[in-house]
Scaffold this motif. Structure first.
Motif, PDB file in Angstrom:
ATOM      1  N   GLY A 439      47.771  23.500  -1.926  1.00  0.00           N
ATOM      2  CA  GLY A 439      47.342  23.136  -0.797  1.00  0.00           C
ATOM      3  C   GLY A 439      48.273  22.191   0.148  1.00  0.00           C
ATOM      4  O   GLY A 439      48.605  22.149   1.473  1.00  0.00           O
ATOM      5  N   CYS A 440      49.661  22.462  -0.198  1.00  0.00           N
ATOM      6  CA  CYS A 440      50.512  21.547  -0.393  1.00  0.00           C
ATOM      7  C   CYS A 440      51.598  22.543   0.490  1.00  0.00           C
ATOM      8  O   CYS A 440      52.993  21.609   1.059  1.00  0.00           O
ATOM      9  CB  CYS A 440      51.727  20.908  -1.234  1.00  0.00           C
ATOM     10  N   GLY A 441      51.330  23.784   0.032  1.00  0.00           N
ATOM     11  CA  GLY A 441      52.741  24.622   1.261  1.00  0.00           C
ATOM     12  C   GLY A 441      53.778  25.166   0.079  1.00  0.00           C
ATOM     13  O   GLY A 441      54.780  26.312   0.965  1.00  0.00           O
ATOM     14  N   LYS A 442      53.761  24.748  -0.906  1.00  0.00           N
ATOM     15  CA  LYS A 442      54.806  25.259  -1.628  1.00  0.00           C
ATOM     16  C   LYS A 442      54.622  27.227  -2.123  1.00  0.00           C
ATOM     17  O   LYS A 442      55.574  27.693  -2.585  1.00  0.00           O
ATOM     18  CB  LYS A 442      54.756  24.784  -3.460  1.00  0.00           C
ATOM     19  N   THR A 443      53.257  27.477  -2.408  1.00  0.00           N
ATOM     20  CA  THR A 443      53.183  29.020  -2.928  1.00  0.00           C
ATOM     21  C   THR A 443      53.923  29.386  -1.185  1.00  0.00           C
ATOM     22  O   THR A 443      54.131  30.258  -1.549  1.00  0.00           O
ATOM     23  CB  THR A 443      52.078  29.044  -3.300  1.00  0.00           C
ATOM     24  N   VAL A 615      59.430  17.690  -3.729  1.00  0.00           N
ATOM     25  CA  VAL A 615      58.095  17.353  -4.118  1.00  0.00           C
ATOM     26  C   VAL A 615      57.822  17.410  -2.240  1.00  0.00           C
ATOM     27  O   VAL A 615      58.092  16.893  -1.765  1.00  0.00           O
ATOM     28  CB  VAL A 615      58.274  15.838  -4.113  1.00  0.00           C
ATOM     29  N   MET A 616      56.758  18.312  -3.007  1.00  0.00           N
ATOM     30  CA  MET A 616      55.988  18.736  -1.047  1.00  0.00           C
ATOM     31  C   MET A 616      54.618  18.031  -1.001  1.00  0.00           C
ATOM     32  O   MET A 616      53.630  17.634  -2.307  1.00  0.00           O
ATOM     33  CB  MET A 616      55.506  20.159  -0.915  1.00  0.00           C
ATOM     34  N   TYR A 617      54.610  17.673   0.358  1.00  0.00           N
ATOM     35  CA  TYR A 617      52.892  16.732   0.773  1.00  0.00           C
ATOM     36  C   TYR A 617      52.738  17.754   2.059  1.00  0.00           C
ATOM     37  O   TYR A 617      53.304  17.105   2.775  1.00  0.00           O
ATOM     38  CB  TYR A 617      52.657  15.095   0.542  1.00  0.00           C
ATOM     39  N   LEU A 618      51.357  18.735   2.049  1.00  0.00           N
ATOM     40  CA  LEU A 618      51.474  18.729   2.934  1.00  0.00           C
ATOM     41  C   LEU A 618      52.192  19.744   4.131  1.00  0.00           C
ATOM     42  O   LEU A 618      52.125  18.917   5.282  1.00  0.00           O
ATOM     43  CB  LEU A 618      49.729  17.834   4.140  1.00  0.00           C
ATOM     44  N   GLY A 619      52.753  20.193   3.524  1.00  0.00           N
ATOM     45  CA  GLY A 619      53.869  20.882   4.377  1.00  0.00           C
ATOM     46  C   GLY A 619      54.774  20.274   4.661  1.00  0.00           C
ATOM     47  O   GLY A 619      55.913  20.661   5.126  1.00  0.00           O
ATOM     48  N   LYS A 620      55.339  19.611   3.999  1.00  0.00           N
ATOM     49  CA  LYS A 620      56.664  18.181   4.366  1.00  0.00           C
ATOM     50  C   LYS A 620      56.674  18.178   3.099  1.00  0.00           C
ATOM     51  O   LYS A 620      56.232  17.566   1.569  1.00  0.00           O
ATOM     52  CB  LYS A 620      56.173  16.895   4.390  1.00  0.00           C
TER      53      LYS A 620
END
Length: 725
Positions: A439-443, A615-620
């Motif tokens: 759910g972090c947005g990487k895909t 490293v992504m977290y919640l779209g950032k």
């Protein structure tokens, strides 16, 4: 009993749980005391004795299990590992008679609680399932009923196995949801499975398995599809509940890091038989069977710096339609002799002192007083031969928002910020690894790069050109330059098409070559990925998981792209097959000058393959830099938490006191926290984190960026300051 998990806000539910726990506390403590007293008794809770299972098909019979013998004491945890098709899941599910169509027990015994389950009729087995033996399956979404509410599904085992009213069953179901750490269990009772995250669905599956307080829990790959933090939370939950309830457990997995810290004993299976069995510390410190040694050698942690080629196990496991002669691992073993090929080794104890260590090998690994790292000799070196070149891909301020649908008579309820302003650069010839929780947005970011999604805002430049400014014909040609390698290779291929047609399809669509030229390209692709040219006449289902992933890579390379977006390409593969695919990707990158955007939640795999890590977290994008620097010196608290959460495949590794695995749930992307999005889970967050969004800085050098108000290397006393505040 411990207090209720944080997040349980329903006061009435809390009172009911407390009353229920007071009533059951004495029984649970008595059960735990009884487990402790009976742990070393000669009478085990479960005995699998010479179990044989055959699966009869239309034109063949598969001998899935061929003489499996294992035992499990009360309160003990047994791990079963091995490659796909080794029989580990068949062994676990054979205990309850949950065999596939055509499957049956043809010999042996399954003694549980004084009964031979292999000979009991269906009504007895139905009374055992979900009652005295609970089961947690690999994919909770497919094991939960999509038409039933969560509350009804958790209450169902109580209604089947207990003399209880529906009202009382639902009350106890709600108590159990709180018991397994489900946030706001009273609200979740009315939800359906599709409304929950993967981690929450797995908690529901665990609640269903434990609601009748079974004596044995069978967990079949319970964390395979979960990211590292959700995996850690689920495994911690299972460990905690097993201790509280005094349960025994069978944990089936191919993740050796999970096995190292979650079980007491380990059974290594190969081709329907037990190859080795020992206490977990003994197995990892001195593996005796050559197959066990080879599995350990294939771990990406053994070549984490990317300078050593991963060890692979040549060949494939035998097809079990005919019982092999001799040792079943002999065709793939570099130490095999004529004795191994002509005679089958028997499972026997090594004769050493202490706990039993059984293995079936004529030429075992030398018994040394050394770690597994010293036993295994790494394969040949494979250092990267070329430095990354000019910029190939550049993302600037990339955003992607999805509308959040409302009800039948409303237009929308808001938006979900999947990618929230990401800027990064990928150079030609390098591997850019993208990591983060589900759910972090990487895909989503990968799909935008591949042209499957249009960004809401921001710029995508490929070879210096803005892809949004391309004409229709230019964009069609551009699609040849970027290809996708999907996570689920089976779902990505049309099952009605033969392999030759699947590989030819991109060439036909792009109008590349005539039939003869296309066949030459396909033959070269199959050679490159290590598959026989005769594979063109077969269908995808006729290949193993690793072979299908090779086909997926071949299809991605059909149009000779410059960039391959690999979305979790090895997450569902065994460690040995994973090593083959990773080595193959490295070789093709060297030979063809490929560039990879490699998306994964497996940090060890990314460390082995990637040159640069984001490293992504919640779209950032919270941190990015050279892989060696990010892993050795993480600057963002989230990166540090991810690394601290990883299960190290070494049961003897002491857990450092300053390790702080990530806790808590990821906030909703529809309502992200103000300021720094990680602040709600950050151990060093301060007031400024709630009001001001951090911007990327380079405190450790120009190539290592972090978006944090208090980078770990700069704010060396940040934790102390935060505690004081």
């Amino acid at each position: 009993m411990a207090d209720l998990p944080a997040g349980h806000r329903d006061r009435a539910g809390r009172r009911r749980v407390q009353l229920h726990r007071r009533r059951t506390a004495g029984r649970v403590r008595s059960a735990a005391a009884q487990v402790k007293e009976t742990r070393h008794m000669t009478e085990p809770l479960l005995t699998i004795d010479d179990l044989h299972v055959d699966i009869v098909g239309r034109d063949r019979t598969v001998h899935a299990l061929d003489g499996v013998s294992l035992s499990l004491d009360p309160g003990q945890a047994l791990g079963i590992v091995g490659e796909s098709g080794s029989g580990k899941t068949m062994t676990a599910l054979g205990v309850l008679g949950l065999l596939p169509a055509g499957g049956s027990v043809t010999g042996g015994r399954v003694l549980f609680d004084g009964k031979d389950l292999a000979k009991e009729p269906a009504p007895v087995l139905q009374d055992v399932r979900g009652n005295t033996i609970g089961v947690v399956f690999q994919d909770p979404l497919t094991s939960l009923n999509p038409t039933m509410t969560i509350g009804a599904q958790v209450a169902e085992p109580l209604l089947l196995h207990r003399d209880i009213t529906k009202k009382e069953a639902l009350r106890r179901a709600q108590d159990m949801l709180g018991f397994v750490g489900m946030p706001r269990p009273a609200e979740r009772m009315g939800n359906y499975p599709h409304q929950l995250s993967g981690g929450m669905r797995q908690r529901v599956a665990i609640a269903m398995a434990l609601v009748c307080e079974p004596k044995l829990l069978i967990a079949d790959e319970p964390t395979t599809a979960l990211d590292v933090t959700t995996q850690h939370q689920i495994l911690e939950l299972i460990d905690d509940l097993r201790t509280r309830l005094g349960m025994a457990m069978i944990l089936v997995t191919h993740d050796l890091g999970v096995i190292a810290h979650r079980v007491d004993r380990v059974a290594v299976m190969y081709a329907g038989k037990v190859a080795e069995e020992a206490a977990v510390e003994d197995l990892f410190s001195r593996p005796r069977h050559r197959y066990t040694e080879a599995l350990f050698a294939a771990l990406p942690e053994r070549a984490a710096d990317g300078a050593t080629r991963l060890h692979t196990i040549n060949g494939l496991p035998p097809v079990l339609t005919v019982r092999p002669t001799g040792c079943r691992f002999a065709p793939r073993c570099t130490f095999a002799t004529d004795e191994c090929r002509g005679e089958e080794p028997q499972l026997a104890d090594d004769g050493g002192s202490g706990a039993s260590h059984r293995f079936a090998c004529f030429h075992p690994v030398p018994d040394r007083d050394a770690s597994a790292d010293e036993v295994i000799v790494p394969a040949e070196a494979a250092r990267r031969e070329q430095a990354p070149g000019e910029v190939l891909l550049e993302l600037e301020g990339l955003r992607k928002d999805f509308p959040l649908a409302g009800g039948a008579f409303t237009r929308r309820k808001g938006t979900v910020s999947a990618v929230g302003g990401v800027s990064l650069t990928v150079r030609r010839g390098e591997t850019y690894g993208m990591v983060g929780e589900s759910g972090c947005g990487k895909t989503t970011l990968g799909r935008i790069v591949a042209g499957l999604e249009n960004p809401t805002a921001g710029t995508v430049r490929f070879e210096g050109r803005d892809t949004a400014a391309m004409s229709r014909s230019e964009r069609r040609a551009h699609r040849r330059d970027i290809q996708l390698m999907f996570q689920d290779s089976t779902a990505a291929m049309d099952p009605r098409m033969r392999v030759g047609d699947l590989l030819r399809e991109p060439l036909v669509i792009q109008g590349v070559g005539n039939r003869e030229e296309q066949e030459k390209v396909i033959a070269g692709l199959l050679d490159s990925v290590g598959l026989p040219r005769g594979a063109v006449h077969r269908y995808p289902h006729e290949f193993s998981g690793g072979q299908r992933q090779r086909l997926g890579l071949a299809r991605a390379l059909t149009l000779s792209p410059d960039l391959v977006v690999a979305d979790e390409p090895v997450s569902a593969l065994d460690v040995s097959v994973q090593a083959q695919i990773l080595n193959l990707m490295r070789e093709l990158q060297r030979d063809r000058g490929l560039t990879y955007l490699f998306i994964s939640h497996d940090l060890a795999v990314v460390r082995y393959l990637a040159d640069t890590v984001g490293v992504m977290y919640l779209g950032k994008l919270v941190e990015q830099g050279p892989a060696e620097e990010v892993y050795a010196n993480p600057l963002h608290p989230y990166t540090r938490g991810l690394l601290d959460t990883v299960s190290v495949p070494d049961p003897g590794a002491s857990v450092a006191q300053d390790r702080a695995p990530l806790a808590g749930e990821t906030p909703s992307a529809a309502e992200p926290p103000s300021g720094c999005r990680f602040r709600t889970r950050c151990p060093i967050a301060q007031d400024i984190c709630a009001t001001t969004e951090p911007v990327a800085s380079t405190p450790a050098g120009p190539d290592h960026q972090v978006a944090c108000h208090f980078p770990l290397t700069v704010a060396g006393t940040a934790k102390e300051t935060a505690t004081a505040v």
